[in-house]
Design a protein around this motif. Structure first.
Motif, PDB file in Angstrom:
ATOM      1  N   UNK A 224       4.771 -89.984  22.314  1.00  0.00           N
ATOM      2  CA  UNK A 224       3.802 -89.617  23.341  1.00  0.00           C
ATOM      3  C   UNK A 224       4.460 -89.369  24.686  1.00  0.00           C
ATOM      4  N   UNK A 225       3.706 -88.683  25.544  1.00  0.00           N
ATOM      5  CA  UNK A 225       4.090 -88.465  26.941  1.00  0.00           C
ATOM      6  C   UNK A 225       3.250 -89.393  27.793  1.00  0.00           C
ATOM      7  N   UNK A 226       3.888 -90.103  28.694  1.00  0.00           N
ATOM      8  CA  UNK A 226       3.161 -91.002  29.578  1.00  0.00           C
ATOM      9  C   UNK A 226       3.463 -90.702  31.032  1.00  0.00           C
ATOM     10  N   UNK A 227       2.551 -91.106  31.900  1.00  0.00           N
ATOM     11  CA  UNK A 227       2.752 -91.027  33.351  1.00  0.00           C
ATOM     12  C   UNK A 227       2.816 -92.456  33.867  1.00  0.00           C
ATOM     13  N   UNK A 228       3.936 -92.822  34.444  1.00  0.00           N
ATOM     14  CA  UNK A 228       4.156 -94.186  34.906  1.00  0.00           C
ATOM     15  C   UNK A 228       3.712 -94.321  36.357  1.00  0.00           C
ATOM     16  N   UNK A 246      -6.189 -84.489  33.793  1.00  0.00           N
ATOM     17  CA  UNK A 246      -6.084 -83.030  33.764  1.00  0.00           C
ATOM     18  C   UNK A 246      -5.120 -82.554  32.683  1.00  0.00           C
ATOM     19  N   UNK A 247      -4.005 -83.277  32.529  1.00  0.00           N
ATOM     20  CA  UNK A 247      -2.993 -82.865  31.560  1.00  0.00           C
ATOM     21  C   UNK A 247      -3.199 -83.507  30.192  1.00  0.00           C
ATOM     22  N   UNK A 248      -4.029 -84.544  30.118  1.00  0.00           N
ATOM     23  CA  UNK A 248      -4.266 -85.210  28.841  1.00  0.00           C
ATOM     24  C   UNK A 248      -3.169 -86.176  28.444  1.00  0.00           C
ATOM     25  N   UNK A 249      -2.473 -86.775  29.429  1.00  0.00           N
ATOM     26  CA  UNK A 249      -1.412 -87.735  29.156  1.00  0.00           C
ATOM     27  C   UNK A 249      -1.902 -89.155  29.413  1.00  0.00           C
ATOM     28  N   UNK A 250      -1.186 -90.106  28.845  1.00  0.00           N
ATOM     29  CA  UNK A 250      -1.519 -91.514  29.044  1.00  0.00           C
ATOM     30  C   UNK A 250      -1.053 -91.956  30.425  1.00  0.00           C
ATOM     31  N   UNK A 251      -1.916 -92.638  31.159  1.00  0.00           N
ATOM     32  CA  UNK A 251      -1.535 -93.226  32.441  1.00  0.00           C
ATOM     33  C   UNK A 251      -1.127 -94.671  32.179  1.00  0.00           C
ATOM     34  N   UNK A 252       0.106 -94.998  32.507  1.00  0.00           N
ATOM     35  CA  UNK A 252       0.680 -96.283  32.129  1.00  0.00           C
ATOM     36  C   UNK A 252       1.206 -97.029  33.339  1.00  0.00           C
ATOM     37  N   UNK A 253       1.108 -98.333  33.278  1.00  0.00           N
ATOM     38  CA  UNK A 253       1.798 -99.195  34.229  1.00  0.00           C
ATOM     39  C   UNK A 253       2.946 -99.872  33.501  1.00  0.00           C
ATOM     40  N   UNK A 272       2.379-101.288  18.792  1.00  0.00           N
ATOM     41  CA  UNK A 272       3.362-100.555  19.579  1.00  0.00           C
ATOM     42  C   UNK A 272       3.483 -99.116  19.077  1.00  0.00           C
ATOM     43  N   UNK A 273       3.470 -98.166  20.041  1.00  0.00           N
ATOM     44  CA  UNK A 273       3.591 -96.742  19.722  1.00  0.00           C
ATOM     45  C   UNK A 273       4.716 -96.154  20.579  1.00  0.00           C
ATOM     46  N   UNK A 274       5.519 -95.225  20.020  1.00  0.00           N
ATOM     47  CA  UNK A 274       6.674 -94.702  20.766  1.00  0.00           C
ATOM     48  C   UNK A 274       6.274 -93.773  21.912  1.00  0.00           C
ATOM     49  N   UNK A 275       6.996 -93.897  23.018  1.00  0.00           N
ATOM     50  CA  UNK A 275       6.881 -92.986  24.161  1.00  0.00           C
ATOM     51  C   UNK A 275       8.249 -92.370  24.372  1.00  0.00           C
ATOM     52  N   UNK A 276       8.335 -91.051  24.292  1.00  0.00           N
ATOM     53  CA  UNK A 276       9.649 -90.411  24.412  1.00  0.00           C
ATOM     54  C   UNK A 276       9.789 -89.592  25.692  1.00  0.00           C
ATOM     55  N   UNK A 277       8.686 -89.413  26.441  1.00  0.00           N
ATOM     56  CA  UNK A 277       8.750 -88.719  27.729  1.00  0.00           C
ATOM     57  C   UNK A 277       7.936 -89.522  28.728  1.00  0.00           C
ATOM     58  N   UNK A 278       8.539 -89.842  29.860  1.00  0.00           N
ATOM     59  CA  UNK A 278       7.851 -90.635  30.876  1.00  0.00           C
ATOM     60  C   UNK A 278       7.993 -89.939  32.227  1.00  0.00           C
ATOM     61  N   UNK A 279       6.875 -89.427  32.716  1.00  0.00           N
ATOM     62  CA  UNK A 279       6.842 -88.831  34.063  1.00  0.00           C
ATOM     63  C   UNK A 279       6.549 -89.969  35.027  1.00  0.00           C
ATOM     64  N   UNK A 314      13.261 -89.223  31.181  1.00  0.00           N
ATOM     65  CA  UNK A 314      12.613 -89.608  32.428  1.00  0.00           C
ATOM     66  C   UNK A 314      12.436 -88.365  33.298  1.00  0.00           C
ATOM     67  N   UNK A 315      11.247 -88.227  33.842  1.00  0.00           N
ATOM     68  CA  UNK A 315      10.928 -87.099  34.726  1.00  0.00           C
ATOM     69  C   UNK A 315      10.519 -87.678  36.087  1.00  0.00           C
TER      70      UNK A 315
END
Length: 785
Positions: A224-228, A246-253, A272-279, A314-315
């Motif tokens: 998944x893609x997440x926004x930290x 708007x983008x349909x990504x998970x908002x994560x802390x 637990x689910x994998x996150x491979x992209x973190x903005x 990491x983005x």
């Protein structure tokens, strides 16, 4: 008509103006828009502006104003006048900033790799090695994507000669892209009818390309893609939640994430689910308390290990924030020549690093044209107004530079171009800068066609910072002959497929669950308080047995009936709003607005509201509002896992309150009127009259409010709901057997099904709330830890 409309508009001397040339002619890119704008009557323009402001309030757009010892939320300071830029000029800006983005990427690759720029004397060693944003643990670590930078922003301004300059590079966690979208939405409402006919390039295409590029960076289709985000207390949290929706990504802390066997994972109700992209929207030093800032409570222990293993992109890359250092601006021209063999296409504002005697002498000699700031500041997102040294004499400045020269940067003081802004209903020129956003795609750097402008305002028109009274404006790129309007929808006419179901982070599930509980608890207290004050109005004796019993009952909820009702209701409504704020990326804007309006209505109750009938009527009005909120959520929320947790919270709270009230008001020595009271609290008096041919008695109430699974206020009905929701939850069965939680619910459900009203004694009623509390604890342990 246009001439009369602009009769008071005069460009400032010594600064170019975006709207007018020096001789007072309207620039071609503005002409058609201004002709139409001049035809709008002043009173209609006021209405249009209020329409845009109302949109922003309804959407919950705000910013935090930081003052001494406190921070407060303020309305978003929209400048209702957009800034128009010709498409051809924007293409030049985009090309220049794309080249600069490549240069920043090359410098980052060197300072975290071979370090040849320092070896060759192109960068001072102290500027890199002593910089807190140069992260030593990441030296030699190649980003998983092969790139350090994926999303950038540049602050640019037009100088006195009309050319554009870069004022600052934003590489850490650039903010503002979501606000640019909201500015566009609000401004298009202000200029409905004009916007669609002005050939403005849409923003959606930029975001669609960036979303697709992030999706392509995933390690596999199941990750998944997440926004930290740092969380709701951050001043740009609204934007984080908006962009995630708007983008349909998970908002994560940070607490949502864990590192398991070198892989970054998100804690979800499915495990637990994998996150491979973190903005990331969090400064790098706070991301990993094990290897970076050990005092951070915002990060995820072990995150750097996942980065080193190449399991997460990491983005932007951790450590990219070093490129925001102001002192680096002094070296960008020579770096461009050395690395790309060409000058900067868009130069940055003239800057000197005061680290050597030659530089210090130069700065002291020309101090009257410069302002000074610290070199090793990372230029935080909030605008930085460094004027502390502006009034020093040349000898004083020389002494300062001699003692602290390697810590200071000198920048040329310039006058930026002006753009039109409404001031008291009339257009006036105000200083302006632009923030422009770039995203890396397969085709190279994509530049958002617009962005947002900072406009001077308030009591200090020359200051652009919102903290100093500045405003923000939408930026329209006009021309380019765009055909179809861009949208976030994927292009193509092939057969549709449903997207991967978004996993629900455990923290989000927890907040939705407690949102349901707090709202239901607020409604229950409203009903009990209304019943209390209605009876208080009818009774000549404040110490009547029924009133004393009600006061004792409310005291168990921490309610003092001697205080105004808002004292009882606000703690729960504040908690409900806080939970909604934590999941604003998953909770509807209308739902959040309705909940905020309810809290405001409770806060607005008069402190001296008379007890009895006046308070009862006020509580009836609040009950109508909270019922409207519940109906809105029930009717409009998609039946995904998050909705089930919200519904579970409501059902468990209603069951617990119902069991508690049955045990209290059906006690063996109940006072007169207790039976009618419990029917009123349970909103079932009318149902009782229709359903039973006898008068109110204990058995009929037990049957209706405990055992009747067709009554939405009954205890049994709530257990049915809980049973059905859990059937559709992750892990409902293990190896063909019910989960332990479902077995507990089934046991309670079966016990209720076997009961008759006559067999229900007080001991059983007294134990109902305890069994519900046990269910809640079990649910928490199963899904929310």
């Amino acid at each position: 008509m246009l001439k009369e409309f602009l009769q008071d508009y005069r460009p400032l001397q010594g600064a170019p103006d975006e709207l007018m040339t020096a001789d007072g002619r309207v620039r071609p890119v503005w002409r058609a828009f201004m002709d139409r704008l001049a035809q709008i009557k002043p009173e209609e323009m006021v209405l249009r502006m209020s329409r845009g402001d109302q949109y922003l309030r309804d959407a919950g757009v705000f910013y935090r104003r930081y003052e001494e010892n406190e921070a407060s939320t303020r309305d978003w300071p929209l400048s209702h006048m957009p800034v128009l830029i010709d498409h051809a000029e924007w293409e030049e800006i985009a090309a220049g900033l794309g080249e600069r983005a490549d240069l920043l990427e090359a410098v980052l690759r060197d300072v975290y790799g071979e370090n040849t720029l320092v070896d060759q004397g192109l960068l001072p060693a102290a500027l890199i090695g002593a910089n807190s944003e140069w992260l030593r643990p990441l030296v030699g670590v190649e980003p998983a994507s092969g790139h350090f930078l994926h999303f950038l922003a540049f602050d640019i301004g037009r100088g006195p000669r009309g050319d554009w300059w870069v004022l600052g590079d934003r590489t850490q966690a650039p903010s503002g892209a979501g606000f640019a979208l909201e500015n566009r939405m609000a401004t298009s409402r202000v200029y409905s009818g004009l916007y669609d006919n002005t050939d403005v390039t849409r923003l959606a295409g930029f975001f669609r390309m960036f979303r697709d590029s992030l999706m392509d960076l995933r390690g596999d289709d199941n990750s998944r893609v997440g926004i930290l985000t740092p969380g709701p207390l951050n001043d740009t949290y609204f934007e984080h939640a908006y962009i995630a929706r708007y983008l349909g990504f998970m908002l994560l802390e940070g607490e949502d994430l864990a590192v398991d066997k070198g892989q970054l994972m998100v804690r979800t109700v499915n495990g637990l689910q994998p996150v491979s992209v973190l903005w990331r929207r969090l400064d790098a030093s706070w991301t990993d308390p094990l290897e970076l800032n050990e005092g951070s409570r915002l990060g995820t222990p072990g995150l750097l290990r996942a980065v080193r293993n190449g399991n997460v992109t990491m983005v932007n890359a951790l450590g990219a924030g070093i490129m925001e250092t102001r002192a680096l601006l002094a070296f960008m021209p020579r770096l461009s020549q050395a690395l790309h063999d060409r000058p900067l296409r868009i130069p940055n504002i003239a800057t000197w690093w005061c680290g050597g005697s030659e530089e210090r002498n130069h700065v002291a000699r020309f101090a009257d044209t410069m302002t000074l700031s610290r070199a090793f500041s990372t230029a935080p997102e909030a605008d930085h107004d460094d004027t502390a040294f502006a009034d020093l004499s040349a000898p004083e400045l020389a002494q300062l530079l001699e003692s602290r020269g390697s810590e200071l940067v000198a920048q040329e003081r310039v006058r930026l171009s002006t753009a039109p802004a409404f001031v008291n209903g009339r257009l006036q020129p105000r200083p302006m800068s632009l923030r422009v956003f770039l995203a890396r795609t397969e085709q190279g750097w994509a530049v958002m066609p617009g962005g947002f402008a900072r406009i001077g305002g308030g009591h200090h028109p020359d200051r652009l910072s919102m903290q100093s009274g500045g405003q923000v404006a939408d930026v329209w790129v006009v021309g380019g002959n765009t055909s179809d309007a861009e949208t976030m929808l994927p292009k193509g006419t092939g057969r549709f497929t449903r997207k991967q179901q978004t996993a629900l982070p455990s923290r989000a599930a927890d907040n939705l669950y407690w949102l349901g509980r707090y709202v239901e608890r607020s409604e229950h207290l409203m009903r009990v308080l209304r019943a209390y004050h209605a009876r208080l109005a009818e009774s000549a004796d404040d110490d009547a047995p029924l009133l004393k019993m009600m006061r004792s009952y409310l005291a168990r909820y921490g309610v003092d009936t001697a205080k105004p009702p808002q004292a009882a209701l606000l703690p729960n409504l504040n908690a409900a709003n806080a939970c909604a704020g934590q999941v604003s990326d998953r909770f509807s804007v209308d739902g959040s607005a309705a909940l905020a309006a309810l809290r405001q209505a409770v806060s607005a109750l008069p402190a001296d509201l008379n007890s009895g009938d006046d308070t009862a009527r006020a509580l009836s009005t609040l009950l109508h509002q909270i019922s409207g909120f519940s109906g809105l959520v029930h009717d409009n929320m998609y039946r995904f896992t998050g909705w089930r947790f919200l519904s579970l919270g409501r059902a468990i709270e209603r069951a617990g309150n119902g069991g508690h009230s049955l045990a209290e008001f059906l006690a063996p020595k109940k006072p007169y009127g207790a039976l009618d009271l419990i029917l009123e609290i349970g909103d079932s008096a009318m149902t009782h009259r229709r359903r039973y041919s006898v008068g109110t008695n204990r058995a009929s109430i037990v049957d209706l409010l405990l055992l009747d699974n067709q009554n939405p206020r009954a205890f049994s009905y709530q257990i049915d709901l809980i049973k059905e929701h859990l059937k559709r939850m992750p892990g409902a069965e293990t190896s063909g057997r019910l989960s332990p939680l479902r077995r507990d619910v089934l046991r309670l459900h079966t016990d209720l099904a076997l009961l008759t009203a006559e067999a229900v004694d007080h001991r059983l009623l007294s134990g109902l709330s305890g069994r519900v509390d046990a269910l809640s604890d079990h649910l928490t342990q199963t899904f929310l830890r």
